[in-house]
Every structure is written in C-alpha cells, then in structure tokens.
Design a protein around this motif. Structure first.
Motif, PDB file in Angstrom:
ATOM      1  N   VAL A 179     -87.251  10.929  19.480  1.00 55.21           N
ATOM      2  CA  VAL A 179     -87.663   9.628  18.953  1.00 55.21           C
ATOM      3  C   VAL A 179     -86.574   8.609  19.284  1.00 55.21           C
ATOM      4  CG1 VAL A 179     -88.262   8.362  16.856  1.00 55.21           C
ATOM      5  CG2 VAL A 179     -88.867  10.775  17.072  1.00 55.21           C
ATOM      6  N   ALA A 180     -86.968   7.447  19.716  1.00 58.91           N
ATOM      7  CA  ALA A 180     -85.967   6.405  19.968  1.00 58.91           C
ATOM      8  C   ALA A 180     -85.518   5.809  18.640  1.00 58.91           C
ATOM      9  CB  ALA A 180     -86.570   5.325  20.850  1.00 58.91           C
ATOM     10  N   ALA A 181     -84.272   5.400  18.561  1.00 59.55           N
ATOM     11  CA  ALA A 181     -83.794   4.738  17.357  1.00 59.55           C
ATOM     12  C   ALA A 181     -84.376   3.341  17.314  1.00 59.55           C
ATOM     13  CB  ALA A 181     -82.275   4.677  17.369  1.00 59.55           C
ATOM     14  N   PRO A 182     -84.749   2.844  16.117  1.00 59.64           N
ATOM     15  CA  PRO A 182     -85.207   1.462  16.031  1.00 59.64           C
ATOM     16  C   PRO A 182     -84.131   0.528  16.579  1.00 59.64           C
ATOM     17  CG  PRO A 182     -85.477   2.608  13.929  1.00 59.64           C
ATOM     18  CD  PRO A 182     -84.676   3.500  14.812  1.00 59.64           C
ATOM     19  N   ALA A 183     -84.555  -0.557  17.158  1.00 59.65           N
ATOM     20  CA  ALA A 183     -83.593  -1.501  17.725  1.00 59.65           C
ATOM     21  C   ALA A 183     -82.857  -2.240  16.608  1.00 59.65           C
ATOM     22  CB  ALA A 183     -84.326  -2.484  18.630  1.00 59.65           C
ATOM     23  N   GLY A 184     -81.692  -2.696  16.911  1.00 60.02           N
ATOM     24  CA  GLY A 184     -80.979  -3.610  16.022  1.00 60.02           C
ATOM     25  C   GLY A 184     -80.329  -2.962  14.825  1.00 60.02           C
TER      26      GLY A 184
ATOM     27  N   ALA B 188     -87.829   8.363   5.730  1.00 54.45           N
ATOM     28  CA  ALA B 188     -86.967   7.212   6.041  1.00 54.45           C
ATOM     29  C   ALA B 188     -85.825   7.640   6.947  1.00 54.45           C
ATOM     30  CB  ALA B 188     -86.428   6.600   4.742  1.00 54.45           C
ATOM     31  N   ALA B 189     -85.253   8.798   6.653  1.00 56.42           N
ATOM     32  CA  ALA B 189     -84.145   9.300   7.476  1.00 56.42           C
ATOM     33  C   ALA B 189     -84.637   9.616   8.883  1.00 56.42           C
ATOM     34  CB  ALA B 189     -83.539  10.547   6.831  1.00 56.42           C
ATOM     35  N   ALA B 190     -85.783  10.281   8.963  1.00 52.91           N
ATOM     36  CA  ALA B 190     -86.310  10.658  10.278  1.00 52.91           C
ATOM     37  C   ALA B 190     -86.595   9.430  11.121  1.00 52.91           C
ATOM     38  CB  ALA B 190     -87.575  11.501  10.106  1.00 52.91           C
ATOM     39  N   GLY B 191     -86.994   8.348  10.472  1.00 54.66           N
ATOM     40  CA  GLY B 191     -87.317   7.117  11.190  1.00 54.66           C
ATOM     41  C   GLY B 191     -86.129   6.526  11.925  1.00 54.66           C
ATOM     42  N   LEU B 192     -84.929   6.905  11.548  1.00 48.89           N
ATOM     43  CA  LEU B 192     -83.730   6.384  12.214  1.00 48.89           C
ATOM     44  C   LEU B 192     -83.494   7.059  13.558  1.00 48.89           C
ATOM     45  CD1 LEU B 192     -81.369   6.119   9.115  1.00 48.89           C
ATOM     46  CD2 LEU B 192     -82.448   4.226  10.371  1.00 48.89           C
ATOM     47  N   GLY B 193     -84.240   8.136  13.826  1.00 46.05           N
ATOM     48  CA  GLY B 193     -84.109   8.814  15.122  1.00 46.05           C
ATOM     49  C   GLY B 193     -82.679   9.242  15.375  1.00 46.05           C
ATOM     50  N   PRO B 194     -82.227   9.139  16.615  1.00 45.64           N
ATOM     51  CA  PRO B 194     -80.881   9.624  16.946  1.00 45.64           C
ATOM     52  C   PRO B 194     -79.774   8.804  16.292  1.00 45.64           C
ATOM     53  CG  PRO B 194     -81.927   8.576  18.841  1.00 45.64           C
ATOM     54  CD  PRO B 194     -82.968   8.674  17.783  1.00 45.64           C
ATOM     55  N   ALA B 195     -80.120   7.660  15.682  1.00 42.70           N
ATOM     56  CA  ALA B 195     -79.091   6.866  15.002  1.00 42.70           C
ATOM     57  C   ALA B 195     -78.656   7.506  13.688  1.00 42.70           C
ATOM     58  CB  ALA B 195     -79.612   5.451  14.728  1.00 42.70           C
TER      59      ALA B 195
END
Lengths: 751, 751
Positions: B518-523, B707-714
């Motif tokens: 999963v890509a990390a959300p931008a910003g 919520a944590a998973a949504g951060l992807g590799p970040a």
C-alpha cells in the motif's frame, strides 16, 4: 509367637464384629492397624520365602498371572496352591485350606471372592501365617455403605488375627530386590533391579510403569500396588522405603494423600536423608478430582495445598508417567547436577537450539566457556565449528566415525568437564539400536565416556534427543560401562530442573509441622471475633497494627480523631458483624469534628440495626494508598494450618496469585513466598511505588503465622486484609479472627 | 533447454561476479532465485532418476552415508561417482568430471570442498544438469564477511547457470515417496512412507526425527535438510509440499522464519487447503535466540510475534521433537477429533485419573455418558466397575483375556462410540511387544477395533499409556488393521488439543496480510505527531476520542473548559513533546476558571521550555476512573504491522499481559484477543466495575488497527493509551502516532 502378639493386640481393647466403634476403640484400632504395618513388619511382608495361592485354579487368569510373575521375578521358594475341590493347580498339588499346610508360608495371596475372604484370613491365622494380599474388590472401592462396612470388618479381623494385609482390591507387589513378585497381572521380563521403590495407588498402571522403566534403564527395588489401603497404607510403604537399604529413590502415583500430616513428616524425613520422592499426584483439576474420587472413594483435597506441601518438603511433583520414571532415573544414575550452570556437548546444532530454550525454562544457565576450554576446543574441532556453549561438534563426528577424527566428541567432552565455570555437563549420546558390524568403535567410545565420567569434577548427564526406548544392545553397552542416559531433551531437562529444585529445597532443611497437638489457649471465644479483639491478638505477636481507639460515644470519637492525623476512618466493632462495609458500618476519610460525630452516629446506628452485641466504634487514622498484601491462615482439612500470602487488588481477585505454605514458617520462608508471586515486581517498586523492605514484610507475615499457630486447634481463620506496605513501613489495616469451639479435655486426647 | 532458460535469466539483468548489487539487480536476483525454486522445479529436484556423486572416494564417510542412504530409500537408478583421480568409487567406475558423463544426471550431489564448488556447478551446467546439493560449509554459516561473499557469489552462479541448488552446508534430503535419498548421514532402515513432509533447518536432527517417526508409525513423504538456504528456502519447500500430492501434513524445525510475509501467506494457504503445518520453532528464549543465531547467522525475530502469527494462521507450534512427530502423526491417522467432548475407554483407573487432568489442560471435556450408553455398559461390565466417563473397564479384561470375557473392552468401545453426546473416543490400547504364543486373540481384538472404527460415527483416537516405541510386531498389527496409536497420554492429549485448536482456527478462515504494497498517503509528517493530529487520524477512522479543544491562550482555555463538564485536563500539544507528563506539560483535575488559566500558563510554559514548535494546549473533560486498555500497532521487522491489546496498569506493566495479531484484524478477531488476556475477567466486571461491552470494544480496536494500516509503509507506531472502557462507553483518552519518512516512488518499487 503370632499367638502372643495377637493376645497383646486384643488386650488393647476388644473390637469384635458388631461392636459400635466408640472414639476410644477407633483410635486404638487405628494404632493397632499401624502396628501391623511398621517398617519391621513390612520388611518381612515384602520378602516372603514361601507363598500360598488361595482360591486359584488353573483356569483363573489372575492365578496364571501370579504364577508367571513369581517366575519372572526369579522366585524359587515354595509356592503352595490352595483350593477346596481341585487336587492340583499350576502343576502342583493343592491343599483344601491353609490349615492343611504342613508348615506356615510367609505370605498368603487371597484370590477368594469377597464373601470368603474373612474365613481365609482365619484359616491363615490358624496356620500361623501373618501376611496376606487380598485381591477381591467390592469393599470401600464400591462406594456403597455395605462395602464400607465389609472393609471395616476386614480391618478389625486383620487386627484381631495379627495379619498384615495389603488390599483389598489389590494386585499385589513386585519385589525385584528380593526376587519375589506375588502380582496379579502380567509383568514382561526381564525385571530390572535397581534402587527405585514405587508405590502405585492404581495397580493397573504397573505394567506401563515397569515397561517404561525397563526401556529406560531404570531398575526397581520394590513396586507395590496399594488397593484400598485398609491396613497397609501408602504412608506405611513410604516409611518402609525410607528405611529400606535397597531403595534410594521413591516414586509415587497418588490419587489422594490420605494421612496428610504423616505424609508430610515422612516427606521431611526422606528429604533429610537424601532419598528423593518423585510423585505423580492426580486431581490437579476438577475433572481429575472427580475421577480419582470415583475410583477410590477418597477425596483428593485442595490441590493447591497439596502442591504447596509437596514443594515445601521437597516432594517432586511430575505431570506424567514418563516424567515420574525419567526424573527418578536421573536420581538413580549417580550423576545429579548440584548447580545450575551447564556445559552442553552435542553433535547437532538443532539439539543445541532446543536445549537452549528448555534450559531457560528450567532455570539452567548455559554459561560462556572459559578461555582455557575454548582454546582446547578450537585445537580439536574442524574450522567451521564454533567453540562455544552449547557446543555442536558438528556432524563430522558421525561422518568420520572410525577415522582419525573418531574421538572428537570425546575430546570435546574431556575439555568441557574441566571448565571451571560449570556445575554439570549435558552430553548428547547417540546409541545404535542394534550391534553395529564393528562394535569396537562404540565400545571404545563408551569406555572413554566412562573414564571421563569417573575423573570428571562435575556430573555428566547423558541424554538422547528424543524419548525413545533403549534397545537391549544399547542397555548392555550402558550397563557395561556404568552409564545412564536420559530419555530425550524434553523430559531430560525437566528432570534436571526438578533435581536442582529438590537440592535447593533440601539445603533449606524445612521443618515439618509439629506432630504434638498444641492445646488451644483457655478462654477463647468461638466464631468470628470483633476487630478490636482480633487486632489485640496479632499485636501481641508483634504484628504492627494501624493505631485505633475503641470508642463508645460520639464525643469520644471526636477526641480520638483529634489524637490522630486527620482524616480518620470509623468502623463498627462487633463480633457479630464481619462484613462491616456491606451494612454501612464503615466511614472513610472523615475530616472535621462534626463529620466525625455524624460518622460515629451513622456507623453505630448501622451496627445496631443488625446486631445487639456492639463493642463500640474503632477510630483510626487513614493511610495514603500504598501496596497492599493479603495475609491469611486457614485450616486445610487434610494438611492443617496453611498460610496464604498474595498481593491485593487484581492479583488476588482476578489472578488468584497467592503463595501457600504449611505452618510453621519462618521469615526466610515467607521471603521465598513473596518471590514466587507473579506480581513480585510490584513489591520491588515496579509501579513507581517505594520498593518494599522485603525482610520487614517477611518478618511481619511470620509473626501473623505465629499468632495463628498459637490458637492451636481453635484456629479456623486469621486474616489480615490488607497488610499495608510502603517501603519499610508495614502495618495491618484490618484483622479478622475466627475460631472453632474447642472442648478442653484434660487428657489431651480426642481433639 | 537449459541453455535457453539460462539466457532468459541472464537477459533479466547481468549480475557478474564483482558487479556491485544495486537495488534493481538485487530484486531481480531474488526473483531469478525464486524462479529456480518454484514447485515445478522442486518437483523434479526432489525426484531424480539418476544421481552423480561429485568428489567422493571410498574412504569418505559422507560418500559412504550417501550411497547407503540411497540404498535404504530403495533407489535403483544410475549412481555416477565423479572423482578427478580415482578410477572407481563404491564399486562403480568414476568419471573425472561431470562434463565426462555420457548423459546428464538429474541431480549432482557436490561433496567437493568450498573452493571447488563453483567449478563443479559450471561442469554440471555444461553437462546439462540442473539440480545440485552442496555439502560444503564455510559460507554464510561461518559468520564472516568472506563466507557471506562466497555465498552471494554461489547464488549468482546458480542463477546464471540455471541450477536449482539445495545448500550449501546441507546434508541433502530423503524422499521416501519417490524412493530416493541423497543424504549425507546414516538413515536406519526401514524407511516408512507416509503423508508427512518434513523440513529441517538443522540436518543433524534428521536421524532423530526419522527414528522417532519410525518408532511411532509415522510415515514420511519428503524430509529435507535446508542448510544455508542460498537458493532453495524453507518457504520454497513448504510451497512445494502444499501442492505435493504425497504430502498431507507438513512438519517443520525452524531456527528462523526468513521471509516472514511469504511464510504467513503459505501458512494461510495450507490452512485453507486443510494441510496442517506443525512447527518446532526454537528461539523462544533469549538463550535460544542466541544459540540459533550462532548456528545460522539469521536473527530469530521477536518470538512473541512469531507465536502470534503462528496461532493466527493455524501453524501448530510444538515444544519438542516428540510432539512434532506425535501431533503430525495424529493428523496422518485419519482419526482427527472435530469437537471437544470425549468418551474415554481404558482398563486402568490410574490412566483415567491422568487423562482427566490432562483433558482439562487441553480444553477437552469428559462429559457424562447418555443413559443409553450407561445401560449398555452396565450390562457388559463386572458389577464392581463403574459405568461412567472416563471408563475403566478394570483389569478383568486382562486377567480374563482369551476367556468368555475377552471382548469386554471392545463391547465397551462399541457402546461408547454410539454415545450421542461425544465428539470422539480416546481409547487406550495395550499392544504386546512381541508376538504372543496365541496371536489370534490380539488379532481378533485389532480386527474388532478396526471394524468399530470403520462404522463409528466419531473418530477413535487410540493411545498407549506412555511414550514407548512401537515394536515391529505391534506396528505390523496396527498396519494390517489400518489403525494408529498415539504415543502416551502426555503427548497424545497435547496433540489432541493442538488438532482441536487447528480446526477452530481453520473455521475462522483468517485473512493473511495483503501482499500488495500500500502506498503511504501523501503529505504525512515524519517522526512523532502532535496529539491533536494523532487524534484527528484515529477519529477519521471512526474511533471515539474524548472531546478536546486546542487553544492558544488562557482565555480560550477557560472558554473551552466552560463548554465541558468540569474538572478538565490541560495538555501541551506539540509534535516535539511525546512525554508530556515528564516535562510538566499536563494538568489534571482542574476546576475553576482561575485554576484553568493558571494551568494553561504553567503547561504552556513547560512546553516552551523544551520545544519551539508548540501547537497549543488541549483542553478535555476529565473522565471518572474505569477500566483502561492499551492498544498499540507497531511494525515488526520480519512480519510487518502487529496489533497489541492489553489491560492497563499492572497487567501490562508487571505481567506483560498482551495479545498480539498481525494486521489486518476484524472485530471478531479482536474479540478473541480480549478473551486471551489473563485479566479478561476485569473486562467482564470482576472488580465491581461495569462489564465492558466487548463487541463495542472490539469494534473500536479494529478501527484503530485500520487507521494504522491506512498509513501504509509510513507507519512506525500508533498507540492509544489508555482506551477508556466503561460499559458500552469506549473512548480514546490519549493517542500517539509516529511515522517513518517515505520516499514517494512513482514506480512503487524499492520501498
């Protein structure tokens, strides 16, 4: 001789059939029964030179088994079949009754049906026979009233007739040391002699126990099944084995601990004499207790207390039949570790990994080798092998077997035993199942290990990777060189952990409870005590108790509060009210005079509403939150007074995290109890509180225990909840004593 | 054919010796290596019809073992010794090099020393050989830089040459299903075929594993030692075994889980297909991890996470070699319990007792028999035997063997299998070690049990009392009648508990983590987030968060406090301050306006003293004390995101009582996590608090995980501490998010 002994017994008090057992007779009957099962009596009971088999014909499976078992054990003495109608049995002439024997035998094995047993015992006594095994069941084992009465009658008859009796409902025993096995199930030859004495409260396990022992090079002295323990009890046999020169280790399968105080005394004696007792005690769980009860009719008791008593007096509790025999086998091997630092020698990295995990489980420490050891190992090992602990000499020892490298494993063992930092060596031994084409290689290797073992400054515990039977060839190799090997890493390391704990317990030299019956102090109340009286009792033993004044009106409460640092607590004080909070009898955190006055009236009124017998109201200063302990002494119906210590809050309420001990305990023992708690870190200050002065806590708890012990047979419960601990400040905030009514009998008997 | 494949591989990116591995080449090299170890390639790798032995002379122990092992396995194909100087080896003519073979063999076993290995591989490729086992060590196993470089070079060479390679530092494998065992240590015949595939990260355990399996009637399909896993990895072999028709159960000895995400995918696939994986994973303890690291050079990883991942995806973790094989054996037997209610049939009250305790340990329930069963049993049993569960048919079955009573045990078994309330039968089987004088009795008995097993509506699990080898006679009996028996009550009941848990896990159909990156959300920021920003993140996922206002001056603080129920809490809000309390950045229980104002100034000043970047001060209402949970997601270096849930206070601080899961989790999975906590009773209201609405708690925790998973590799950490739980009110009181810097790579690679 039997005649005179019998008369002496009868003189002690007649107990004919039908005579109602009044207490005096019951106590005397118990004493008379004990006299039938002294170590002296049991020594001859378990070593008969002649045996009669009563009621067995050729077609009886039991009879066939007994005859075969006697033969397997190497019994060569006279075997006399007794049968009322058949002229021969087992290729021997019969006699119709024991009375018809030309001379008395040392032991009668009674196969007769239940209804005929007492008659056979009479015949036996008339023939001068003093020992009997009774196979028949349907006595106490059946669970019915009729069976219990039949068993009581059997006991009285045995006492009258001066017959030492094993059973009923009993298969008999196997005495390998004395080459005699009057035993009613098959035993597979060969029977291996050795120093392990075994007592089984389930005779049907015998063949499993003997087979497993045989497969793992564990020799036995005496194995006995117990049956209903009508006359000879487990404790009697344990006492016998403690004094038996052929026995060095005692193994038990227990469904119940019948005479717990005596068992504890014996455990302490065995520990002191250095004879380990290894016990598989079932009934750990509710289902297990139910099952054991169904089989024996005897209640298993509170397992947590059994467990605590065992640990306290060095009885090694195991969880499986395999562990019972493997741990016992380690003790019989003569190579018992005396400390926790191990040097490991294997030819398998995978085995090293497993050993490392399991060592940690058992508190065994794999320490770094000394430089001298490493240097010796580096010189001997192939370059790709790492010279560290646990040591994997690598598969090259196997691939190069018989070549110049053949001695590699042994060179490594030689180097490791001399390491100055280890207490024992754990040495993996791969033994061939069958004789190899050239047996000289493995013979040399065994001889080398034996030599190293002889000269080693530390014990060498050999082990195999898995729990696998030792082949006859492997056993002959080991026996020839005086070596022993443990059955697998899993059971082996458990055995080592158990042996280490046993030695540590032995070093503590635990005192068993006194066998003398302490009289209760005179003038004690019966039932719950008031808090004021309870406080006085423990304070008199030196236990620090939060200050309190017992007041009888509101003015006195205000005056008392003024003498303490505010806020204060007010608690109704009455022997009739044990749950003060529940009835509104407690006011906490009270500050001003008016509040104290109001609180007094409220608390007092709440007390009056439920009880007439109000002593007053206790006024105490409030204490700041700190670590709280629960300290309680209760009386276990089997084992007697038991001290329980735990942390308050979730530890006791949710996790049931308590440590138990039989009384007496000293402060050092309490210190160990505190260390056993899962929440022990809390006392060390884990939650940001002041670390507790553990010596001070232990001292106070030991004083609580002494206060409880001082109540003698009157003790029912003594509970301090909480004992507040804040650094070196230790203080009881609430105390409850409950006593039994005690009849003061000037003779001291009957209590 | 090899030529073209090799070219294809080389086309994918040249990786000549000395070429620095830039990321692109490394990824491609890994992919090329994977192509050498696909299930298709491994199918032929593990089933060669011809084998060359390179570098072995008659005097080599390894060579002798390989030749002997091939013979033991029944291998009849060509065996071609290769030696540069000797004309013959193992009674066969040699060739000087693989290039001199008249036709290619399917597999080369390379015994050559380390320095010669790559040359041999070149010869092999030139000869059209595509499979090799490399014995030599001194590569990555040595721990040095030189060895690691040699191993990297070996991998590149294997890829270039299109050779599927097992090792180096590897003993080879034993394929019983295909009758071929190129294996460098002795294997004791006979080799038993069966459906268990075994992968060992320690080849030296092979003989122990095979011997124990053989002694307990456990047949194998393929056993392979792994060595350094330079090309073929454990995961590759597991993937092969999952698709292998000869394999129904997979047994593993693991020192490390190298490619954890792939392993988890495979575990989930095996579970879904109903092929149990049973694993002895070492490194549970610090000592075990150190030892495994020393042997393999591979870090074992956080054992708690390994354990959680195994449980989550149905990998059965065992603690001993014995258990590895006994549990696997139960699965191969075809008699696997599907529910927890057992009917027990034995001829030993003692065995019943032990079984009752151990059943409880394993969550197996000994239920009451139905009346119909009891009636049938009463009709068959002797009067002194009790017809209840667990059933002891008593020793009479042994004593009366061969008589009219002979069928008693079988009659009992017949009655019990039909009991409507049980899920399986646990049936004790006493087998003779040697053929008895009249084998027809035991033969009849076995035939009867086999018939009952065939018609039984529930599985019948046979067991022996102890873990003892099955004699050849006993095995032939069991095999003839298609029966299996478990080795002892101890290991047997553990195996049953494990099989039951495996089935329960399977029924849950757990979703493995997505393999898509999963890509990390931008910003996103990098490093710790401020509490305000952290709160916003979880709130956006639906997590209820205590109300708060971020204010920038004292007046605003007072105004905010006025909107909440007093008292309130004030907390400094800054990404630069993660330990707010420690620096005085928190004020709790603030009541009046003046107090709020003063608290604001104090908290703000404390923040300013340590950080420039202050977002403001958060004002929140105080909450009454209630149950507190810790909920955290961290990223394990091997397994990826891991959710931890525990109760606050002593449970997490002192007892480390947490439940772990790999993400993703749903609410149902969280519900199970809560049930696993030792303090679970607290959530159910054990301490007088309102029982928690566990469904609501689970829902909220699952939202936190999302919520944590949504951060992807970040994602680095997301922590809610505490999550306040009071009945159905669930609310995060404090939130902390920490993120990694993420390079946004449009191609999606390299992260």
């Amino acid at each position: 001789m039997p005649q005179s002994t019998r008369s002496a017994t009868l003189d002690a008090g007649p107990a004919g059939p039908g005579a109602g057992p009044d207490p005096t007779t019951a106590a005397e009957l118990a004493a008379a029964r004990r006299r039938l099962a002294t170590p002296e009596r049991l020594r001859s009971f378990f070593a008969p030179r002649s045996v009669a088999l009563v009621g067995a014909s050729d077609s009886s499976g039991w009879g066939q088994f007994i005859v075969a078992s006697l033969a397997t054990s190497g019994f060569t003495g006279p075997l006399r079949p007794v049968h009322p109608t058949r002229p021969t049995a087992f290729d021997r002439p019969t006699v119709p009754s024991l009375r018809d024997l030309d001379e008395p035998v040392d032991l009668a094995y009674v196969l007769a049906p239940t209804r005929a047993v007492e008659g056979v015992l009479e015949d036996a006594a008339a023939a001068g026979i003093r020992n009997a095994i009774v196979l028949a069941s349907g006595y106490g084992d059946g669970g019915g009233e009729q069976g219990r009465e039949a068993e009581a009658s059997l006991v009285r008859r045995a006492v009258e007739l001066d017959i030492t009796l094993l059973g009923p409902n009993c298969l008999g025993y196997v005495n390998a040391a004395a080459s005699v096995a009057p035993f009613g199930l098959g035993i597979v030859p060969p029977l291996r002699r050795g120093p392990l004495g075994i007592v089984l409260q389930s005779g049907a396990l015998t063949s499993n126990v003997l087979a497993f022992a045989r497969a793992h090079q564990v020799g036995i002295s005496l194995l006995t099944s117990m049956g209903n323990e009508a006359v000879i009890t487990t404790a009697d046999v344990v006492e016998h084995l403690i004094s038996d020169d052929d026995t060095e280790v005692i193994g038990l399968f227990l469904e119940s601990v019948r005479d717990a105080p005596r068992f504890v005394q014996l455990a302490a004696r065995a520990l002191e004499r250095g004879k380990p007792i290894v016990a598989l005690k079932v009934g750990r769980t509710e289902a297990g207790q139910r099952t054991a009860l169904a089989h024996t009719g005897a209640l298993a008791g509170d397992d947590a207390v059994v467990d605590a008593a065992f640990r306290q007096f060095g009885v090694i509790r195991v969880g499986s039949l395999e562990q019972l025999l493997i741990t016992s086998g380690l003790f019989t091997s003569g190579q018992v570790p005396k400390g926790r630092r191990v040097g490991v020698v294997t030819a398998s990295g995978g085995a090293c990994d497993i050993i490392a995990d399991r060592s940690t489980d058992e508190g065994v420490r794999i320490v770094d080798f000394a430089e001298s050891t490493t240097a010796k190992l580096k010189a001997a090992l192939p370059p790709f092998a790492a010279a560290h602990n646990p040591l994997d000499v690598t598969g090259i020892v196997l691939a190069e077997r018989g070549s110049a490298q053949a001695g590699l494993g042994d060179v490594a063992l030689e180097a490791v035993v001399d390491d100055p930092g280890i207490d024992f060596v754990f040495n993996m031994l791969a033994l061939p199942a069958a004789e190899p084409p050239d047996p000289s290689i493995i013979e040399r290797r065994m001889a080398q290990i034996a030599t190293t073992t002889q000269r080693s400054p530390v014990p060498i515990v050999n082990f195999s990777a898995t729990c696998s039977d030792l082949s006859p060839f492997a056993q002959s190799l080991l026996d020839k060189h005086g070596l022993h090997t443990l059955a697998g890493i899993e059971f082996g390391l458990t055995a080592i952990g158990q042996a280490l704990r046993w030695q540590e317990t032995r070093a503590l030299d635990p005192r068993p409870p006194s066998t003398e019956q302490v009289a209760a102090p005179a003038g004690l109340p019966s039932g719950p005590w008031s808090e004021a009286r309870s406080r006085d009792l423990v304070a008199a033993s030196g236990v620090p108790v939060v200050p309190a004044e017992l007041v009888a009106d509101a003015d006195a409460a205000v005056a008392a509060a003024a003498r303490f640092a505010r806020p204060v607590a007010l608690k109704i004080c009455s022997a009739a009210i044990t749950h003060k909070s529940d009835i509104g009898g407690v006011a906490l955190g009270v500050q001003g005079d008016d509040d104290v006055r109001a609180a007094y009236e409220r608390v007092h009124a709440a007390g009056r509403a439920v009880a007439d017998d109000i002593e007053g109201v206790l006024v105490s200063p409030m204490r700041a939150p700190a670590t709280e302990l629960f300290v309680g002494v209760t009386v276990d119906p089997s084992f007697g007074p038991v001290l329980a210590v735990g942390l308050g809050g979730v530890f006791i309420e949710v996790l049931e995290d308590v440590s138990l001990r039989l009384l007496p305990v000293d402060a050092a023992e309490v210190r160990r109890m505190l260390g056993e708690l899962r929440g022990a870190a809390v006392l060390r200050g884990a939650r940001g509180t002041r670390p507790a002065d553990l010596d001070r806590v232990a001292e106070v708890v030991a004083q609580v225990a002494a206060a409880a012990a001082g109540l003698g047979p009157a003790l029912q419960t003594l509970e301090i909840n909480p004992l507040r601990v804040d650094g070196d400040s230790v203080e009881a905030l609430d105390v409850l004593v409950v006593t039994n009514p005690v009849t003061h009998d000037p003779a001291g008997a009957g209590s």
